[in-house]
Design an enzyme around this catalytic site. Structure first.
Site, PDB file in Angstrom:
ATOM      1  N   LYS A   1       2.118   9.775   8.530  1.00 55.57           N
ATOM      2  CA  LYS A   1       1.421   9.272   9.724  1.00 55.57           C
ATOM      3  C   LYS A   1       1.960   9.772  11.081  1.00 55.57           C
ATOM      4  CE  LYS A   1      -1.156   5.744   7.496  1.00 55.57           C
ATOM      5  NZ  LYS A   1      -0.757   4.907   6.375  1.00 55.57           N
TER       6      LYS A   1
ATOM      7  N   PHE B   1       0.852  -1.192   0.000  1.00 62.62           N
ATOM      8  CA  PHE B   1       0.000   0.000   0.000  1.00 62.62           C
ATOM      9  C   PHE B   1       0.883   1.236   0.000  1.00 62.62           C
ATOM     10  CE2 PHE B   1      -2.558   3.403   1.773  1.00 62.62           C
ATOM     11  CZ  PHE B   1      -3.703   3.298   0.994  1.00 62.62           C
TER      12      PHE B   1
ATOM     13  N   ASP C   1       9.141   2.705   1.754  1.00 59.32           N
ATOM     14  CA  ASP C   1       7.948   3.413   2.214  1.00 59.32           C
ATOM     15  C   ASP C   1       7.791   3.155   3.710  1.00 59.32           C
ATOM     16  OD1 ASP C   1       5.502   4.466   2.803  1.00 59.32           O
ATOM     17  OD2 ASP C   1       4.475   3.647   1.043  1.00 59.32           O
TER      18      ASP C   1
HETATM   19  C1  LIG Z   1      -1.010   5.120   4.940  1.00 59.11           C
HETATM   20  C2  LIG Z   1       0.067   4.769   4.004  1.00 59.11           C
HETATM   21  C3  LIG Z   1       0.294   5.524   2.828  1.00 59.11           C
HETATM   22  C4  LIG Z   1      -0.615   6.649   2.380  1.00 59.11           C
HETATM   23  O1  LIG Z   1      -0.677   7.674   3.297  1.00 59.11           O
HETATM   24  P1  LIG Z   1      -1.860   8.771   3.183  1.00 59.11           P
HETATM   25  O2  LIG Z   1      -1.461   9.825   4.163  1.00 59.11           O
HETATM   26  O3  LIG Z   1      -3.135   8.075   3.528  1.00 59.11           O
HETATM   27  O4  LIG Z   1      -1.860   9.256   1.788  1.00 59.11           O
HETATM   28  C5  LIG Z   1       1.385   5.185   2.046  1.00 59.11           C
HETATM   29  N1  LIG Z   1       2.187   4.169   2.380  1.00 59.11           N
HETATM   30  C6  LIG Z   1       2.009   3.424   3.483  1.00 59.11           C
HETATM   31  C7  LIG Z   1       2.959   2.337   3.814  1.00 59.11           C
HETATM   32  C8  LIG Z   1       0.933   3.684   4.329  1.00 59.11           C
HETATM   33  O5  LIG Z   1       0.722   2.929   5.402  1.00 59.11           O
END
Ligand SMILES: *Cc1c(COP(=O)(O)O)cnc(C)c1O
Length: 417
Positions: free
Chosen positions: A257, A143, A228
């Site tokens: 986050k 994701f 990421d």
């Molecule tokens: C939540 C998440 C995203 C996207 O973040 P948003 O602030 O919702 O756009 C991207 N990569 C990872 C690993 C995530 O957990």
């Protein structure tokens, strides 16, 4: 207004003006209206307190309204909340330097934005501009966000399909399979983007050596490694960053986050000098963001890094994470509905034998005053990602509550069969 009237009115407005299908889904799970947050607790319209074991998908690592972050933000609010966009900003400079100090060697520069998906967008653009290549290797179940570029690398077809054609050149390989990743990285690859622990895919911890194998393949072919760390970053997994478990140095790291301390949204992408030069030397404005790096967000980020250090949250994630995983494993031994309990630090997941069991269990958990949710790309897995400031007693209660919820789900299922 009466509490149940307030609830009904908010649900109605969601149904009429936000998203009726989502409203139905949330109502089914028994979710109320959030009114207040404090530490590990959220309070709803009835004044009922919930132990927050979802932690906003990793946003609330410091809990809700951590006083130090709130204070820093309030102070900044009285001085200059948003940037005038022409002068230098001290907070942004301070936060960029702090990030360079705590990230692996070689990661020196940071571009600030406002969310995880924006950080990934920047990472993909930087990888393309640096290598002048177009191929991106990503992982099935991964994701990376839902804007067009990030979505192109998000490994679940269900979310991509309606928006095709997306960004071309993305190849998906199974997660935690070093051989598949190494096989896909070639001389036309700009980067491989991967999570150190796959979060939304269902809390998958790769075998040791996975990231190192990818690092070596990237080096062999002149491709960049983009980690990421939007969810794994900032102490969540029991290290400051997920890549530290393998001692791997990425070229690019994405954050969001937890960096805003659960108070202000912020995103960031950090990278090496080589990338900085390739992207910005000819045009310092090649990539920009109006709100990115604003003074309140950076004030929140700086306070967050202070709190992580002062309160020893890396150690706490290990300590409290150990209590949680031991409890979750016990549940797994006892319940035939649970097929696995796994994770690292306080990024944990419980896997069920069927999709529907997760959903039913969440409703039971909520009924008992606790919040949990399943992973976005894998409805069989309930994630346990509470604030890192959680106490041992709260962790024990969380495990107990989940155990009871699963037991009741099992009883309900038995009456159905
Ligand atoms: C939540 C998440 C995203 C996207 O973040 P948003 O602030 O919702 O756009 C991207 N990569 C990872 C690993 C995530 O957990």
């Amino acid at each position: 207004m009466q509490a149940d009237e307030l609830h009904a009115e908010v649900v109605r407005k969601y149904s009429e003006h936000i998203n009726p299908y989502l409203a139905k889904l949330m109502n089914f799970a028994g979710f109320g209206v959030e009114v207040q947050g404090e530490g590990c607790y959220l309070t709803d319209q009835d004044g009922k307190r919930y132990l927050d074991c979802l932690g906003g998908y990793g946003v609330f690592s410091l809990g809700h309204r951590h006083p130090k972050v709130v204070e820093a933000v309030k102070r900044q609010l009285d001085e200059l909340p948003l940037s005038g966009k022409t002068f230098f900003s001290k907070n942004q400079a301070d936060l960029a330097e702090r990030l360079a100090r705590i990230t692996p060697e070689g990661i020196e520069f940071t571009f600030f934005c406002n969310s995880g998906t924006e950080a990934v967008e920047a990472a993909l653009k930087f990888a393309k501009a640096t290598t002048r290549r177009a191929k991106v290797v990503s992982t099935i179940g991964g994701f990376h966000g839902k804007t067009i570029g990030s979505l192109s690398t998000t490994g679940r077809e269900k979310y991509r399909k309606p928006f095709e054609p997306l960004m071309p050149g993305v190849e998906f390989v199974p997660y935690a399979d070093a051989e598949a990743a190494v096989g896909a990285i070639d001389d036309s690859t700009a980067c491989m983007i991967v999570e150190p622990i796959q979060g939304e895919g269902g809390i998958h911890v790769p075998p040791d050596g996975y990231l190192r194998a990818i690092r070596e393949a990237c080096d062999r072919h002149g491709a960049l490694l983009v980690l990421d760390e939007v969810q794994t970053g900032f102490a969540r997994t029991g290290k400051m960053f997920g890549c530290e478990h393998e001692g791997v140095r990425p070229d690019v790291m994405t954050f969001a986050k937890a960096l805003g301390g659960g108070v202000i949204p912020i995103g960031a992408v950090s990278f090496t000098e080589r990338i900085c030069e390739a992207v910005f030397s000819e045009n310092p404005l090649l990539h920009t963001s109006t709100f990115g790096g604003n003074p309140i967000a950076c004030a929140a980020g700086l306070a967050t890094l202070d709190v992580i250090k002062e309160e020893g949250l890396v150690e706490r994630a290990n300590e409290i994470g150990a209590v949680l995983i031991a409890g979750l494993r016990e549940i797994k031994e006892k319940s035939e509905l649970v097929t696995d309990a796994r994770g690292r630090g306080m990024m944990l997941g419980v896997e069920f034998s069927m999709d529907e069991v997760g959903e039913l269990t969440i409703a039971q958990v909520v009924k008992r005053g606790m919040i949990a949710a399943y992973t976005l790309n894998n409805p069989r897995v309930i994630r346990i990602e509470p604030p890192l400031v959680m106490t041992k007693e709260q962790a024990e209660r969380a495990v107990e509550t989940l155990g009871e919820a699963i037991e009741e789900t099992q009883e309900i299922l038995a009456t159905l069969i």
